[in-house]
Design a protein around this motif. Structure first.
Motif, PDB file in Angstrom:
ATOM      1  N   ASP A 132       0.848  -1.202   0.000  1.00 44.45           N
ATOM      2  CA  ASP A 132       0.000   0.000   0.000  1.00 44.45           C
ATOM      3  C   ASP A 132       0.883   1.250   0.000  1.00 44.45           C
ATOM      4  O   ASP A 132       1.728   1.433   0.896  1.00 44.45           O
ATOM      5  N   ILE A 133       0.698   2.120  -0.968  1.00 47.77           N
ATOM      6  CA  ILE A 133       1.573   3.290  -1.129  1.00 47.77           C
ATOM      7  C   ILE A 133       1.477   4.232   0.072  1.00 47.77           C
ATOM      8  O   ILE A 133       2.494   4.689   0.608  1.00 47.77           O
ATOM      9  N   SER A 134       0.261   4.519   0.514  1.00 44.73           N
ATOM     10  CA  SER A 134       0.068   5.475   1.622  1.00 44.73           C
ATOM     11  C   SER A 134       0.682   4.951   2.916  1.00 44.73           C
ATOM     12  O   SER A 134       1.360   5.682   3.640  1.00 44.73           O
ATOM     13  N   LEU A 135       0.449   3.674   3.200  1.00 46.00           N
ATOM     14  CA  LEU A 135       0.988   3.074   4.424  1.00 46.00           C
ATOM     15  C   LEU A 135       2.511   2.995   4.354  1.00 46.00           C
ATOM     16  O   LEU A 135       3.195   3.190   5.363  1.00 46.00           O
ATOM     17  N   ASN A 136       3.024   2.753   3.165  1.00 42.71           N
ATOM     18  CA  ASN A 136       4.468   2.687   2.985  1.00 42.71           C
ATOM     19  C   ASN A 136       5.111   4.047   3.252  1.00 42.71           C
ATOM     20  O   ASN A 136       6.179   4.139   3.870  1.00 42.71           O
ATOM     21  N   ARG A 137       4.455   5.113   2.816  1.00 42.99           N
ATOM     22  CA  ARG A 137       4.967   6.463   3.061  1.00 42.99           C
ATOM     23  C   ARG A 137       4.958   6.792   4.547  1.00 42.99           C
ATOM     24  O   ARG A 137       5.911   7.371   5.069  1.00 42.99           O
ATOM     25  N   VAL A 138       3.886   6.400   5.220  1.00 41.46           N
ATOM     26  CA  VAL A 138       3.786   6.656   6.668  1.00 41.46           C
ATOM     27  C   VAL A 138       4.885   5.892   7.391  1.00 41.46           C
ATOM     28  O   VAL A 138       5.508   6.416   8.329  1.00 41.46           O
ATOM     29  N   ARG A 139       5.143   4.647   6.980  1.00 43.02           N
ATOM     30  CA  ARG A 139       6.228   3.851   7.573  1.00 43.02           C
ATOM     31  C   ARG A 139       7.559   4.578   7.437  1.00 43.02           C
ATOM     32  O   ARG A 139       8.348   4.665   8.377  1.00 43.02           O
ATOM     33  N   ASP A 140       7.816   5.145   6.257  1.00 42.10           N
ATOM     34  CA  ASP A 140       9.088   5.830   6.017  1.00 42.10           C
ATOM     35  C   ASP A 140       9.219   7.086   6.881  1.00 42.10           C
ATOM     36  O   ASP A 140      10.292   7.362   7.434  1.00 42.10           O
TER      37      ASP A 140
END
Length: 379
Positions: free
Chosen positions: A226-234
């Protein structure tokens, strides 16, 4: 309660001239009914502007501040009723306002509201101060300067204890109120500061959650499509490796970084306290920045924390993740656990007092003790 409207009305009976004054009133409308409340301000016809503000008057600034405070106070009160699921009535509002418009020189609540708006503080701090003001209005025993006495402060303490789960929260209720009580005392609006004889218990600080090395690794290595969740993780990991609070993260700009001894360094003042902090961007933080062309994908704090809750569950981390957990992780797992001196950590985090940093040291020591107990059972 969204259908409660509030506005200022001047010269409702159309009697004002350049020689004859008329009153400024507050009009409150609810369910097609309206009621007018006095403000104690009378003006000539040429002293009221189309922008609904006082003009051409020696006390224009004072009067406009008073009117703004009154409108703001009514909106705050209506919101307070809504959050407590208490029906709005004109009678309740009338009781709440009391003699607000008649004489604000005696009103401590008016003084406190005015000072909250005037003080040069972070918006997050201003919100906390307004919450205490609302609590004080609900308490009801401290309205005017004459109400500020030891007995009422003690009663306020009992009131706060019923509202709060922890003594540390009660302490903060007093800590904020004490600011304005002492300002009133310094301005000679009250003759005695009751807090001089009132002993406050700080209580135990709430446990600050942080991720262990193993938990941090779970988040780092988990594949996320998931792109949004991946960004939040970063973004979360970036904070784990820099110690930035969310408010400071929003102000972060890589253009301000300076290369020193082979590492990029950031020197800013914390949004919350204005205290300088000093961090160098480690390789893992730099890798994240390069991934986003040095512009982090920042979203609102509310959405960020909502995504973090999902992130924790997705990565198998049982601790509830928040923006603060990343900062706490930096203070413990990244720095103290790797031998960084506490004085240096304090500078990195931009703490105003090293005692704040020592809380992390105590937390980490508790984790060490737990591991020794585990080892003892194994060996």
């Amino acid at each position: 309660m969204n259908n409660v409207s509030v506005r200022l009305v001047f010269d409702r009976k159309h009697v004002a001239t350049k020689k004859h004054q008329a009153s400024v009133q507050v009009e409150v409308t609810y369910q097609r009914k309206r009621k007018y409340f006095g403000t104690g301000i009378k003006l000539y016809a040429d002293q009221w502007g189309k922008d609904l503000k006082v003009k051409n008057h020696p006390q224009s600034l004072v009067f406009n501040q008073k009117l703004n405070d009154m409108i703001s106070g009514i909106h705050d009160y209506v919101y307070q009723l809504s959050t407590q699921k208490i029906p709005f009535t004109f009678e309740r509002l009338d009781q709440h306002l009391g003699n607000y418009g008649a004489d604000t020189t005696k009103s401590f609540l008016h003084f406190m509201r005015k000072r909250i708006n005037e003080r040069q503080i972070a918006e997050s701090t201003r919100i906390k101060h307004k919450c205490v003001l609302k609590a004080l209005e609900e308490f009801g025993k401290i309205k005017n300067f004459s109400d500020i006495c030891y007995e009422n402060i003690k009663a306020y303490d009992e009131f706060a204890k019923k509202r709060c789960k922890h003594q540390s929260s009660v302490y903060n209720y007093h800590k904020i109120l004490k600011i304005f009580v002492r300002e009133a005392h310094a301005a000679q609006l009250i003759s005695v500061d009751p807090y001089q004889n009132f002993k406050l218990e700080r209580g135990k600080s709430t446990v600050r959650r942080f991720l262990t090395k193993e938990e941090l690794a779970k988040i780092e290595v988990r594949r996320i499509d998931d792109i949004s969740l991946n960004r939040v993780r970063d973004v979360f990991l970036f904070c784990c490796y820099t110690g930035l609070a969310y408010a400071d993260l929003k102000e972060f700009d890589f253009k301000d970084a300076i290369m020193t001894n082979g590492m990029y360094r950031i020197r800013y003042n914390r949004v919350k306290t204005g205290t300088p902090y000093n961090i160098s961007l480690m390789d893992k933080a730099m890798d994240i920045l390069r991934k986003y062309d040095f512009k982090l994908p920042i979203i609102s704090n509310q959405k960020y924390n909502a995504y973090l809750k999902v992130l924790g569950a997705f990565c198998g981390v049982k601790k509830r993740l928040t923006s603060h957990v990343a900062r706490h992780t930096f203070a413990t797992t990244i720095t103290l656990a790797n031998g960084v001196r506490i004085e240096v950590v304090s500078k990195m985090l931009g703490h105003t007092n090293i005692r704040t940093t020592q809380l992390y040291a105590h937390i980490y020591q508790a984790e060490v003790d737990k591991e020794f107990e585990r080892l003892n059972n194994i060996v």
